[in-house]
Design an enzyme around this catalytic site. Sequence first.
Site, PDB file in Angstrom:
ATOM      1  N   ARG A 260       0.861  -1.185   0.000  1.00  0.00           N
ATOM      2  CA  ARG A 260       0.000   0.000   0.000  1.00  0.00           C
ATOM      3  C   ARG A 260       0.896   1.233   0.000  1.00  0.00           C
ATOM      4  O   ARG A 260       1.990   1.222   0.600  1.00  0.00           O
ATOM      5  CB  ARG A 260      -0.891   0.035   1.252  1.00  0.00           C
ATOM      6  N   GLU A 289      -4.171   7.323  -3.558  1.00  0.00           N
ATOM      7  CA  GLU A 289      -4.782   6.849  -4.806  1.00  0.00           C
ATOM      8  C   GLU A 289      -6.208   7.368  -4.919  1.00  0.00           C
ATOM      9  O   GLU A 289      -6.881   7.509  -3.894  1.00  0.00           O
ATOM     10  CB  GLU A 289      -4.803   5.317  -4.805  1.00  0.00           C
ATOM     11  N   HIS A 307      -1.858   0.400  -9.604  1.00  0.00           N
ATOM     12  CA  HIS A 307      -2.452  -0.565  -8.668  1.00  0.00           C
ATOM     13  C   HIS A 307      -3.015  -1.761  -9.455  1.00  0.00           C
ATOM     14  O   HIS A 307      -4.157  -2.178  -9.255  1.00  0.00           O
ATOM     15  CB  HIS A 307      -3.535   0.092  -7.803  1.00  0.00           C
ATOM     16  N   ALA A 309      -1.291  -4.755  -9.892  1.00  0.00           N
ATOM     17  CA  ALA A 309      -0.624  -6.034  -9.611  1.00  0.00           C
ATOM     18  C   ALA A 309      -1.625  -7.144  -9.334  1.00  0.00           C
ATOM     19  O   ALA A 309      -1.368  -8.302  -9.643  1.00  0.00           O
ATOM     20  CB  ALA A 309       0.323  -5.889  -8.413  1.00  0.00           C
TER      21      ALA A 309
HETATM   22  O1  LIG Z   1      -4.472  -4.135  -3.604  1.00  0.00           O
HETATM   23  C1  LIG Z   1      -5.292  -4.973  -3.752  1.00  0.00           C
HETATM   24  C2  LIG Z   1      -5.607  -5.957  -2.787  1.00  0.00           C
HETATM   25  O2  LIG Z   1      -5.388  -5.714  -1.589  1.00  0.00           O
HETATM   26  O3  LIG Z   1      -6.110  -7.016  -3.174  1.00  0.00           O
END
Ligand SMILES: O=CC(=O)O
Length: 341
Positions: A260, A289, A307, A309
């Site tokens: 984060r 964000e 964000h 990923a």
């Molecule tokens: O960032 C995304 C999640 O926490 O799944």
Amino acid sequence: MENQNKDNKVNTDKSRNNNLPKVFLHGPLHGPPNFSVTILRPNPSHNFHILNPSSILPLQQFIATNPHHASSIAAIVTINLHPVNADDIRLLPSLRFICTPSAGTNHIDLSECRRRGIQVANAGNIFSADVADMAVALLIDVSRKISAADRWLRRQLHATSWDFPLGSKLTGKKIGIVGMGRIGSEVAKRLEGFNCMISYNSKNKKPLVSYPFYSTVLELATNTNALILCCELNDQTRYIVNKEVMLALGKGGIIVNVGRGGLIDEKELLRCLTEGEIGGAGLDVFENEPHVPKEFFSLDNVVLSPHAAVVTSGSFNGICQLVERNLEAFFSNKPLITPVI
Ligand SMILES: O=CC(=O)O
């Protein structure tokens, strides 16, 4: 006759829905892939009824326009962009369950949930491999300057490596993983393939993990070439990477953040990157964000990702099913599939 049958069916559906527990889909919807809308689609086989199915309104606005629903909402589904805080929870006297398709739960006031006996479920392990892949990809990209080389080549229109600055070797590097949970251990597994020397920091030393453990991120940074942040954001981990840590990591050091944004003092990170106090950063997450400080855009030693990923097309169906299964389990008084509390 046909119309009469249709009317009867509509009335039966309505009365069934009225009797089902209500699940609020927290909004508003946002850009592609419209995660909040597709995450939970109404289905007649559900043992719950979805309010705000197009996920247009945030909770407080929905209740302001539909006050009669305040007492009937038993569960909320919310993505990590939409916090559920103590004020939201206080609005809903029947709330018993919050389900998030995120791995992180920092957008939910967990202490208020504990106090009120509200259960919480998250994405469990569904994204761990995708996030770990992305962490390693960012590390390779920053080390070997792949995105920077791509930009350079498009400007120069000819391919010769001699004019392009050298990248740095990943093989054999000392990598510090912050947070040796599901994601951190997947990252470690991948980096072993690069003969990297792995060490880690987490809340506690893990008895089953053989990598060297450092009890502070400062010590980890002092002893490694790159930090990969995979831990959750909470009061103990906010700004866990501060100026001191970045200076300890040093001029060639790389920071990758797939946790984060709030784990890093972002202003200090920008200063260290601009002034060459650290070597580079690969960032999938940001402090405020969806805002990304525009100063990052002109830095060639930074690779940015929105964000992204977590979700791949391969894991998207899995998370949709998991949300449904958690709701079905909760409303059948069965154990949650991926409980947090
Ligand atoms: O960032 C995304 C999640 O926490 O799944």
